[in-house]
Design an enzyme around this catalytic site. Structure first.
Site, PDB file in Angstrom:
ATOM      1  N   LYS A 257       0.872  -1.169   0.000  1.00 40.13           N
ATOM      2  CA  LYS A 257       0.000   0.000   0.000  1.00 40.13           C
ATOM      3  C   LYS A 257       0.909   1.218   0.000  1.00 40.13           C
ATOM      4  O   LYS A 257       1.535   1.542   1.005  1.00 40.13           O
ATOM      5  CB  LYS A 257      -0.906  -0.004   1.221  1.00 40.13           C
ATOM      6  CG  LYS A 257      -1.848   1.163   1.248  1.00 40.13           C
ATOM      7  CD  LYS A 257      -2.814   1.027   2.412  1.00 40.13           C
ATOM      8  CE  LYS A 257      -3.813   2.147   2.395  1.00 40.13           C
ATOM      9  NZ  LYS A 257      -3.172   3.463   2.352  1.00 40.13           N
ATOM     10  N   LYS A 431      -7.752  -2.842   3.701  1.00 42.18           N
ATOM     11  CA  LYS A 431      -6.438  -2.256   3.976  1.00 42.18           C
ATOM     12  C   LYS A 431      -5.975  -2.601   5.370  1.00 42.18           C
ATOM     13  O   LYS A 431      -6.768  -2.696   6.307  1.00 42.18           O
ATOM     14  CB  LYS A 431      -6.445  -0.750   3.744  1.00 42.18           C
ATOM     15  CG  LYS A 431      -7.481   0.013   4.510  1.00 42.18           C
ATOM     16  CD  LYS A 431      -7.604   1.438   3.969  1.00 42.18           C
ATOM     17  CE  LYS A 431      -8.732   2.176   4.653  1.00 42.18           C
ATOM     18  NZ  LYS A 431      -9.095   3.423   3.980  1.00 42.18           N
TER      19      LYS A 431
HETATM   20  P1  ATP Z   1      -9.860   5.823   1.502  1.00 48.68           P
HETATM   21  O1  ATP Z   1      -9.154   6.180   0.217  1.00 48.68           O
HETATM   22  O2  ATP Z   1     -10.042   4.344   1.682  1.00 48.68           O
HETATM   23  O3  ATP Z   1     -11.088   6.628   1.761  1.00 48.68           O
HETATM   24  P2  ATP Z   1      -7.812   7.239   2.764  1.00 48.68           P
HETATM   25  O4  ATP Z   1      -7.985   8.358   1.801  1.00 48.68           O
HETATM   26  O5  ATP Z   1      -7.509   7.550   4.179  1.00 48.68           O
HETATM   27  O6  ATP Z   1      -8.985   6.218   2.705  1.00 48.68           O
HETATM   28  P3  ATP Z   1      -6.058   5.113   2.823  1.00 48.68           P
HETATM   29  O7  ATP Z   1      -6.769   4.599   4.002  1.00 48.68           O
HETATM   30  O8  ATP Z   1      -4.633   5.471   3.019  1.00 48.68           O
HETATM   31  O9  ATP Z   1      -6.706   6.354   2.154  1.00 48.68           O
HETATM   32  O10 ATP Z   1      -6.199   3.956   1.725  1.00 48.68           O
HETATM   33  C1  ATP Z   1      -6.695   3.973   0.467  1.00 48.68           C
HETATM   34  C2  ATP Z   1      -5.735   4.500  -0.584  1.00 48.68           C
HETATM   35  O11 ATP Z   1      -4.547   3.718  -0.672  1.00 48.68           O
HETATM   36  C3  ATP Z   1      -6.264   4.379  -1.981  1.00 48.68           C
HETATM   37  O12 ATP Z   1      -7.185   5.388  -2.280  1.00 48.68           O
HETATM   38  C4  ATP Z   1      -5.022   4.483  -2.841  1.00 48.68           C
HETATM   39  O13 ATP Z   1      -4.736   5.816  -3.124  1.00 48.68           O
HETATM   40  C5  ATP Z   1      -3.926   3.985  -1.927  1.00 48.68           C
HETATM   41  N1  ATP Z   1      -3.208   2.790  -2.397  1.00 48.68           N
HETATM   42  C6  ATP Z   1      -1.869   2.615  -2.295  1.00 48.68           C
HETATM   43  N2  ATP Z   1      -1.478   1.451  -2.771  1.00 48.68           N
HETATM   44  C7  ATP Z   1      -2.584   0.811  -3.218  1.00 48.68           C
HETATM   45  C8  ATP Z   1      -2.816  -0.446  -3.832  1.00 48.68           C
HETATM   46  N3  ATP Z   1      -1.833  -1.305  -4.072  1.00 48.68           N
HETATM   47  N4  ATP Z   1      -4.100  -0.767  -4.142  1.00 48.68           N
HETATM   48  C9  ATP Z   1      -5.114   0.099  -3.905  1.00 48.68           C
HETATM   49  N5  ATP Z   1      -4.951   1.317  -3.331  1.00 48.68           N
HETATM   50  C10 ATP Z   1      -3.698   1.679  -2.986  1.00 48.68           C
END
Ligand code: ATP
Length: 597
Positions: A257, A431
């Site tokens: 991630k 996640k």
């Molecule tokens: P969300 O986007 O779920 O509302 P958030 O903005 O706080 O929550 P995170 O919780 O950090 O974001 O997690 C989601 C984000 O992680 C995704 O929107 C994407 O940008 C990122 N991401 C990074 N690596 C990946 C991956 N391998 N697959 C999917 N998403 C990824």
């Protein structure tokens, strides 16, 4: 369509306090609107002139300029407008009240016989667009005159909402979901179908128009289209690896991630557009990424998604999210691409050469994505991933991701129905990440045990050093991180000399490392380092098996502070101390009620 009708509805909507009534009234407005301008009505409700993804300029009128326009449009002087504004606090109300007080205006409004006829939605939109698009030397003048002209022709209530719109204070508080709800109420078409269409083609105005003109049939024929953003798929979160494995049915694709900016990339021939997570057009911020897509993705027409991550130019190591923010803040984009280089890590494929991939399963999408990325380059990569079938493997991969600079992992279902769920947050993606941001309170003193050559500009020179803590029990040095940042140019030069001076032909017997160095160094140089946090890591030997079987402890994002010539390697921070620091950090996390993994 008369703008007056829209203004009347805005006034009604403002007074409503129930959500049900809100969508019902909105549906009424949609039904009575001219189909041809329904898209514009929807954008106006959203406080916009165009959908964000077009990347069109904002209206760009500050309060001062707007006061001037209101003064001109109502035949008052600016001082008068300002003094009423001080009393009323809302420039829209001010415009309305000054118009209301103007006898000619009230009379013409009452009689409905204004010289140039009543304002229409088209005209208001066209004039506001002119204001937004005005640029160059005369732009201030054009903006003021155009707005003043609008205010002059408007009725009091029209003036109120035009001015509020320009002021960015429409405050109708109507979200996408309410608009979708109202659209299906107004024109039929199940709510689910309307939502589906919007998820695939994230342009509310267009969806509204399509539904109004073509009904449910038109809506169900909406397809993913290059150039129009698809609403992103989102992940649920869980903090326990075992629970995650259960949820995904015991087997899953697990990705790193990455901690950067999500990018949805659309390509048609040489035209490349980049949309943000919120579907804004961010193409101009990433000219480098645009060029790589042209050069390194073997496809004429595609939509794919990935994460843009800041990297250290010399080592290719990932840098924290904040670094990307520095880049975004710089006015000179080309300069910024040099100063803050990035990599693109792709993780999904939504569309390829005319074919919708959102309905295909996860593995099919990933396999195809892998075929598209050219191998002879290191700017665009497919996300690091593996298939896991048990909790232990998932945990190991998680810690590997963390110590490699990622934020955690994304666990992705590979079941036959693991489609790309546009616009939805669901259990197909889960996640697992660190929740806390705990800075390491203390700096540590570590021993240089190896050096690694840089790439690109720093090619031929050492760019990062492998560092170790001292293990008293075994009298060895165990690796804990690689440091590549924090050096000034002068310190970098000095570092080259020092490494060469202490280089040895093989790993020093007192050094335990599972990482290969380009050049091994006799353990003698001690440096002070500040890291962002400590984490379990299968890559480093410091504290291996002490806290968890198969795991060492490493320092994330270490930065060079200074050389500690006053310390011998045996005076360096010990692995016992590192273990203690890690335990203390965990205690802190527990106190905050935030256990992870
Ligand atoms: P969300 O986007 O779920 O509302 P958030 O903005 O706080 O929550 P995170 O919780 O950090 O974001 O997690 C989601 C984000 O992680 C995704 O929107 C994407 O940008 C990122 N991401 C990074 N690596 C990946 C991956 N391998 N697959 C999917 N998403 C990824």
């Amino acid at each position: 369509m008369k703008f007056g009708m829209v203004a009347e509805y805005f006034a009604k909507l403002e007074d409503i306090s129930s959500r049900l009534q809100l969508s019902a009234t909105l549906a009424e407005l949609f039904r009575s609107a001219d189909k041809a301008v329904l898209d514009k009505v929807v954008y106006l409700i959203q406080g916009k002139l165009w959908p964000d993804f077009l990347g069109m300029p904002e209206i760009g009128v500050g309060e001062k300029l707007l006061i001037k326009a209101v003064a001109l449009g109502t035949g008052r002087n600016e001082g008068e407008v300002e003094s009423v504004l001080r009393k009323m606090g809302d420039l829209g109300e001010v415009a309305a009240s000054l118009k209301g007080g103007n006898k000619m205006d009230s009379l013409t409004a009452f009689l409905g016989t204004r010289d140039e006829g009543e304002l229409t939605v088209e005209e208001v939109h066209e004039k506001l667009a002119k204001v937004a698009l005005a640029s160059g030397e005369r732009s201030r003048d054009i903006k003021v005159r155009t707005l003043a002209g609008l205010v002059k022709r408007a009725t009091p209530i029209e003036a109120k909402y035009i001015v509020r719109f320009v002021d960015g204070k429409l405050r109708l508080g109507i979200g996408d979901a309410t608009i979708l709800d109202a659209l299906s109420q107004a024109f039929g078409g199940s709510k689910a179908d309307v939502e589906r269409a919007y998820n695939l083609r994230a342009d509310l105005g267009q969806i509204a128009k399509l539904l109004a003109e073509g009904g449910a049939e038109a809506i169900s024929s909406v397809r993913v289209t290059v150039g129009i953003p698809v609403r992103v798929m989102l992940a649920e979160r869980l903090s326990e690896a075992g629970e995650i494995m259960e949820k995904v049915g015991g087997k899953a694709l697990v990705d790193y991630k990455y901690d950067g900016e999500r990018a949805q990339i659309h390509r048609k021939g040489q035209t490349v557009t980049v949309f943000s997570r919120r579907m804004e057009n961010i193409t101009s911020q990433y000219p480098d990424v645009v060029q790589w897509v042209r050069d390194y993705l073997k496809a004429e027409e595609l939509i794919c998604e990935g994460e843009i991550v800041a990297v250290d130019p010399a080592t290719g190591d990932m840098r924290p999210f904040q670094e990307l923010m520095h880049r975004k803040r710089k006015a000179d984009v080309l300069e910024a691409t040099k100063e803050y280089p990035v990599n693109l890590f792709l993780f999904d494929l939504l569309y390829l050469e005319g074919e919708d991939f959102t309905t295909k399963n996860q593995l099919e999408r990933r396999r195809k994505l892998e075929e598209l990325v050219s191998q002879e380059q290191d700017k665009v990569k497919v996300a690091q991933s593996m298939i896991v079938e048990d909790r232990a493997k998932l945990e190991e991969f998680f810690f590997r991701a963390i110590s490699d600079g990622a934020e955690g992992v994304m666990v992705k279902s590979i079941s036959p129905d693991s489609i790309y769920q546009a616009g939805a947050r669901g259990w197909l993606w889960i996640k697992l990440k660190r929740d806390y941001k705990s800075e390491m309170a203390d700096t540590v003193d570590l021993v240089v045990v190896g050096a690694i050559y840089g790439r690109g500009k720093r090619g031929g020179k050492f760019s990062s050093l492998l560092l170790a803590a001292y293990d008293e029990e075994t009298d060895t040095f165990k690796t804990v991180c690689k440091v590549a940042s924090g050096f000034s140019d002068q310190e970098l030069d000095q570092m080259q000399e020092l490494v060469r001076k202490h280089a040895i032909p093989h790993r020093h017997p007192r050094v335990e490392s599972s990482i290969e160095a380009d050049v091994w160094v006799e353990p003698s140089l001690v440096m002070e380092v500040r890291g962002a946090e400590l984490t379990l890591s299968p890559l480093h030997t410091c504290c291996l098996n002490s806290y968890r079987e198969g795991m060492g402890i490493s320092i994330r994002f270490p930065r060079f502070i200074r050389w500690r010539e006053d310390k011998s390697p045996d005076d360096a921070t010990t692995s016992k101390e590192i273990l203690e620091m890690y335990r203390n950090r965990l205690k802190k996390v527990e106190v905050e009620g935030d256990e992870s993994v």
